[in-house]
Design an enzyme around this catalytic site. Structure first.
Site, PDB file in Angstrom:
ATOM      1  N   HIS A 184       0.823  -1.208   0.000  1.00 17.38           N
ATOM      2  CA  HIS A 184       0.000   0.000   0.000  1.00 17.38           C
ATOM      3  C   HIS A 184       0.860   1.263   0.000  1.00 17.38           C
ATOM      4  O   HIS A 184       0.565   2.253  -0.664  1.00 17.38           O
ATOM      5  CB  HIS A 184      -0.925  -0.041   1.223  1.00 17.38           C
ATOM      6  CG  HIS A 184      -1.718   1.198   1.422  1.00 17.38           C
ATOM      7  ND1 HIS A 184      -1.532   2.041   2.486  1.00 17.38           N
ATOM      8  CD2 HIS A 184      -2.707   1.757   0.678  1.00 17.38           C
ATOM      9  CE1 HIS A 184      -2.379   3.053   2.395  1.00 17.38           C
ATOM     10  NE2 HIS A 184      -3.108   2.909   1.313  1.00 17.38           N
ATOM     11  N   GLU A 218       1.974   1.948  -3.389  1.00 15.81           N
ATOM     12  CA  GLU A 218       0.865   2.546  -4.163  1.00 15.81           C
ATOM     13  C   GLU A 218       0.881   4.064  -3.984  1.00 15.81           C
ATOM     14  O   GLU A 218       0.782   4.822  -4.949  1.00 15.81           O
ATOM     15  CB  GLU A 218      -0.485   1.973  -3.704  1.00 15.81           C
ATOM     16  CG  GLU A 218      -1.683   2.643  -4.371  1.00 15.81           C
ATOM     17  CD  GLU A 218      -2.873   2.803  -3.446  1.00 15.81           C
ATOM     18  OE1 GLU A 218      -3.285   1.827  -2.803  1.00 15.81           O
ATOM     19  OE2 GLU A 218      -3.402   3.931  -3.364  1.00 15.81           O
ATOM     20  N   HIS A 219       1.036   4.514  -2.748  1.00 19.90           N
ATOM     21  CA  HIS A 219       1.086   5.965  -2.505  1.00 19.90           C
ATOM     22  C   HIS A 219       2.292   6.603  -3.196  1.00 19.90           C
ATOM     23  O   HIS A 219       2.194   7.684  -3.772  1.00 19.90           O
ATOM     24  CB  HIS A 219       1.160   6.243  -1.002  1.00 19.90           C
ATOM     25  CG  HIS A 219      -0.171   6.245  -0.322  1.00 19.90           C
ATOM     26  ND1 HIS A 219      -0.657   7.326   0.376  1.00 19.90           N
ATOM     27  CD2 HIS A 219      -1.139   5.290  -0.256  1.00 19.90           C
ATOM     28  CE1 HIS A 219      -1.863   7.028   0.866  1.00 19.90           C
ATOM     29  NE2 HIS A 219      -2.166   5.803   0.500  1.00 19.90           N
ATOM     30  N   GLU A 277      -3.868   7.667   7.569  1.00 25.97           N
ATOM     31  CA  GLU A 277      -4.897   6.838   6.937  1.00 25.97           C
ATOM     32  C   GLU A 277      -5.232   5.645   7.841  1.00 25.97           C
ATOM     33  O   GLU A 277      -6.386   5.281   8.022  1.00 25.97           O
ATOM     34  CB  GLU A 277      -4.416   6.364   5.557  1.00 25.97           C
ATOM     35  CG  GLU A 277      -5.478   5.597   4.788  1.00 25.97           C
ATOM     36  CD  GLU A 277      -5.023   5.174   3.389  1.00 25.97           C
ATOM     37  OE1 GLU A 277      -3.930   5.582   2.945  1.00 25.97           O
ATOM     38  OE2 GLU A 277      -5.780   4.435   2.742  1.00 25.97           O
TER      39      GLU A 277
END
Lengths: 463, 443
Positions: free
Chosen positions: A73, A76-77, A153
């Site tokens: 993840h 991904e950022h 997040e």
């Protein structure tokens, strides 16, 4: 963005996803594998002058190892943080100026990036997406800031959400070995200790054309798209991918139970059973029966759990089931519920178990079976209203390892499920030796009463 | 279609453009009429998919609640599908499921209604429409189901008392709208929901679910004459209003800054900043809307995201929006950040707003905003479901039928000066309502 590792709450959404590409076959779908191993799939839909482009990487949190959970993840950022050609922020600004919308999502099984734009801007999206497949900058300063963003997040999605916390703990209890035990967003400790080198290593290992699928759907011509794909992605050399080891969860030897305390008012109970996952679209039977079983328990307001637990006996304020038919890893069948006023989680558990007993003893009626099948059929049509979901479905199937064009067949197989098969999977899989139960034990807020605006803050003072 | 507008903008062949702008070539050929009962109907005929989407909306949203029984509007809508004509709750659900139709409530501050998605084949369509017609025109509001839903609502409200985002939202509405109906949450409050009786729902239904106020939006695989019959079927049995719809009191702007802090043990602070914003029919709609893209509506392209997330890593989400309603709906900035950075993030948000209001966007920002909104316009109407929502808005707020065709043209026309002027007149950084939910010791 992050895809919840937990089952989709509404069966209708699940049905929509399941059926999106089945319906799509009214129009042609083209598929080609480029010389470097990248798969390209084009679904034409000429209703509106738009296109969606998605690049799916077959890598998700299940490919992570202990100590670096969350790196899929995190990467991904970082994919939005600039390349040799495009400075930080320029990717998003360029897509925005082209009238586009863009985002990305990471799940346990995959990482995907997409743009939705006017069809005339498709080439731009492909060019930029190809650029960041190989030229990502991965600068220390950006990494430091972005890891803070990801920790925020996590706080917002998990730490401050009691039901998410419960699910996170539940997964870590269900699986003792399989990587599905770790949350997609990563454990906070791992996020705090993650290094740029971890992200770089991930990128170099997995972001290769032979680990990716491009899906384009919308008002496009397949030949044109294939040419563009060849032009932008075809030049990227293939890489040797790391060996993927089969990870089989050891057998469970009895019921497991956990309690999670968190600030909340209402208790909550989740029961999760190990269940088979769809591997062979043609020959598997049980996953389809479990899918139908889920529809009978919780496919609509007419389904059993809502009718019996929420409306009739009033033991629960909500009661749900879910089943994830399509995964790279193993599947679970979930039941959950929030007790109604004056009832306890034990009451809800007993009522859910009673529903299983009734299923096993008495089976399901033809009417119930037909209702679920009617919903599958209708959802197949409704799914065609969204180009985005059509692309989503194709990309997911291909990346999971099922034929991208197998939705039609899946729908057909669902129509063949019999009442006896439904009863049989309930009998076989919804048993205590497969079960983990998690209970949310609500904790009152400090002071034991409702928070109110404090006196000095409420002042209607001039600032 | 957008091409038509763009060509017109460039002034090519004025005459040809006038022709092109006629219904046949419009973005969306929306047909509009009234039923014999007086309901307004908006219809788009499209046979691409064998399905039908429709919605029937009424001016029966949360703003129609009385302050001491708020939650009535929402419960009324919810109960309508729990018993209608001779049909019981289970029967309605089972019949819908057996044809794969979806019936769902639609509810906001202004509007309440039901949406229906069904296959367009005769058997499914007729059955689904029959059920919707009963729900809209003959709800029975069974006492037992009322009591059950009241209890469930109360449980949800109690749970909400523990959630920082719920506490922040409630306090924000309170600061923005004081005693105005827009301060009311659709769910109601624990004290007000407890006071509601079944008769209150029956009365609310009679008062606000009238034919003359109904807006029927339809898109899908049927002909105009079929749509005409459907609209009649869904509205003929609605009551006729005897007195005019009561008008909502005007929204007062804040006279001073208002700050409210609520202690909560969550790991993140929830920060909301705002004021009453714009109406649907607002002369400043486009300058404010376009300006907000630059301030906080444009995702990664916006200043709030750039300053709070991308530059400083303070937050995962940081944005601003206008929610245009019949009256001035909220303008809101929202940020969530860990406790340690609460004050810093709050200050950055306030400074970013103040600077934007004082200076407006740069020419480059304005250009980028226009390119995104105009270039991305087709994405707003690329599915039947999205178009249905626009039909409902156009019908309910009496927007021109050319609203969607005009939209990119209106955006294109907005100047830098208009944005600066509208923002400086309408948005007052020195008089914002600010809510911060944060700061209690962690659990």
């Amino acid at each position: 963005m992050l895809t919840t590792p937990f089952p989709i709450r509404s069966v209708f959404v699940a049905l929509t996803l399941l059926c999106a590409s089945a319906a799509a076959f009214a129009a042609p779908v083209a598929q080609r594998t480029l010389a470097n191993g990248m798969t390209v799939i084009v679904k034409e839909d000429h209703r509106s002058p738009v296109a969606v482009s998605m690049v799916w990487y077959r890598v998700g949190s299940m490919d992570e190892v202990s100590g670096t959970t969350g790196v899929a993840h995190m990467l991904e950022h970082m994919m939005f943080k600039g390349t040799k050609k495009m400075p930080v922020g320029e990717f998003s600004r360029t897509i925005a100026r082209a009238g586009g919308r863009e985002n990305a999502f990471t799940s346990r099984d995959y990482t995907a990036f997409y743009q939705q734009l006017h069809k005339s801007k498709l080439a731009l999206a492909l060019e930029l997406e190809a650029d960041r497949m190989v030229n990502l900058s991965l600068a220390e300063e950006e990494f430091a800031k972005e890891s803070k963003v990801v920790m925020e997040e996590r706080r917002s999605r998990t730490d401050d959400d009691p039901h998410s916390q419960l699910h996170e703990q539940l997964m870590a209890t269900i699986y003792i070995s399989h990587p599905y035990r770790s949350p997609v967003i990563g454990w906070m400790n791992d996020l705090q200790n993650m290094q740029l080198a971890d992200a770089r290593g991930w990128y170099e290992k997995w972001y290769a054309p032979n680990n990716a699928t491009l899906v384009v759907a919308g008002d496009v011509e397949a030949d044109e798209v294939l040419k563009l794909a060849e032009k932008f992605f075809g030049v990227i050399p293939a890489r040797v991918l790391p060996q993927r080891k089969i990870q089989t969860e050891p057998k469970q030897f009895g019921i497991k139970r956990i309690v999670v305390k968190a600030p909340a008012e209402l208790p909550y109970l989740v029961m999760a059973y190990h269940a088979p996952v769809l591997r062979d679209v043609e020959n598997d039977r049980e996953p389809y029966a479990l899918f139908v079983l889920n529809g009978i328990l919780d496919g609509s307001d007419a389904s059993r759990l809502n009718r019996e637990l929420v409306r009739k006996s009033r033991v629960a304020d909500s009661a749900n089931s879910s089943y994830d038919l399509i995964n790279r890893g193993p599947a679970l069948f979930f039941l959950d519920g929030v007790p109604a006023e004056g009832k306890t989680v034990a009451d809800v558990e007993a009522a859910l178990r009673e529903q299983i007993r009734i299923l096993v003893d008495q089976g399901v009626s033809d009417e119930e079976l037909q209702r679920v099948k009617a919903q599958v059929t209708a959802s197949q049509v409704y799914a065609r209203d969204s180009v985005y979901y059509q692309a989503m479905r194709i990309g997911m199937l291909q990346t999971i390892g099922l034929p991208f064009d197998s939705s039609d067949l899946q729908v057909k197989k669902l129509q063949e499920v019999t009442a006896e098969q439904v009863r049989e999977v309930a009998r076989k899989y919804l048993i205590d030796d497969n079960l983990t139960v998690a209970v949310l034990d609500p904790q009152s807020l400090p002071g034991g009463k409702r928070p109110r605006p404090n006196a000095e803050g409420v002042g209607r003072d001039q600032r | 279609m957008t091409n038509v507008s763009v060509r017109c903008l460039k002034g090519l062949l004025a005459l040809a453009c006038m022709v092109a702008a006629s219904a046949a070539d419009a973005t969306l050929p929306i047909q509009q009429w009234r039923t014999t009962s007086g309901a307004r109907v908006l219809f788009v005929e499209t046979h691409d998919l064998p399905m039908l989407d429709l919605a029937v909306d009424f001016p029966a949203g949360a703003s129609r609640d009385n302050a001491d029984t708020s939650g009535t509007a929402s419960l009324t809508l919810g109960l309508m599908r729990s018993g209608a004509a001779a049909l019981g709750e289970d029967e309605i659900s089972e019949r819908l499921a057996s044809i794969g139709a979806e019936m769902s409530g639609r509810f906001d501050m202004d509007r309440a209604g039901y949406g229906l998605r069904t296959l367009s084949s005769a058997r499914e369509r007729d059955e689904a429409l029959g059920l919707l017609a009963a729900v809209l025109q003959k709800p029975t509001f069974p006492q037992k189901i009322f009591e059950r839903e009241q209890q469930r609502t109360l449980a949800g409200l109690r749970e909400g008392e523990t959630r920082p985002e719920v506490l922040a939202d409630r306090e924000f509405r309170h600061l923005l709208y004081g005693g105005h109906p827009y301060s009311q949450r659709g769910s109601g409050e624990a004290e007000t929901v407890a006071k509601i009786r079944r008769e209150g729902l029956v009365d609310f239904y009679r008062r606000y679910f009238n034919a003359a106020d109904a807006v029927v939006s339809i898109i899908g695989d049927i002909t105009r004459s079929e749509a005409g019959a459907i609209a009649e079927q869904l509205t003929a049995g609605l009551s006729r209003r005897s007195e005019p719809l009561p008008s909502l009191p005007p929204v007062a702007q804040l006279k001073t800054a208002q700050v409210s802090r609520i202690a909560h043990p969550a790991t993140q602070a929830h920060i909301l900043i705002g004021q009453p914003g714009i109406k649907r029919l607002d002369p400043d709609y486009f300058p404010l809307f376009l300006g907000n893209y630059v301030l906080g509506g444009g995702g990664f392209a916006s200043r709030l995201n750039e300053e709070i997330r991308q530059k400083r890593g303070y937050a995962y989400s940081a944005y601003s929006y206008f929610n245009p309603l019949a009256l001035e709906g909220p303008f809101q900035i929202a940020v969530q950040t860990k406790k340690d950075t609460t004050e810093d993030a709050l200050k950055v948000a306030q400074d970013t707003l103040a600077k934007f209001v004082a200076q407006g966007p740069t020419p480059q920002e304005l250009d980028a905003a226009k390119q995104n909104i105009i270039g991305g316009f087709p994405l707003r109407i690329d599915s039947n479901r999205k178009i249905l929502d626009y039909l409902s808005i156009i019908g309910f707020y009496r927007l021109p039928l050319t609203y969607l065709d005009d939209f990119p043209v209106q955006i294109e026309r907005v100047t830098l000066e208009q944005i600066k002027d509208a923002w400086s007149r309408r948005i007052r950084p020195e008089r914002m309502a600010t809510v911060v939910v944060a700061g209690a010791d962690s659990h």
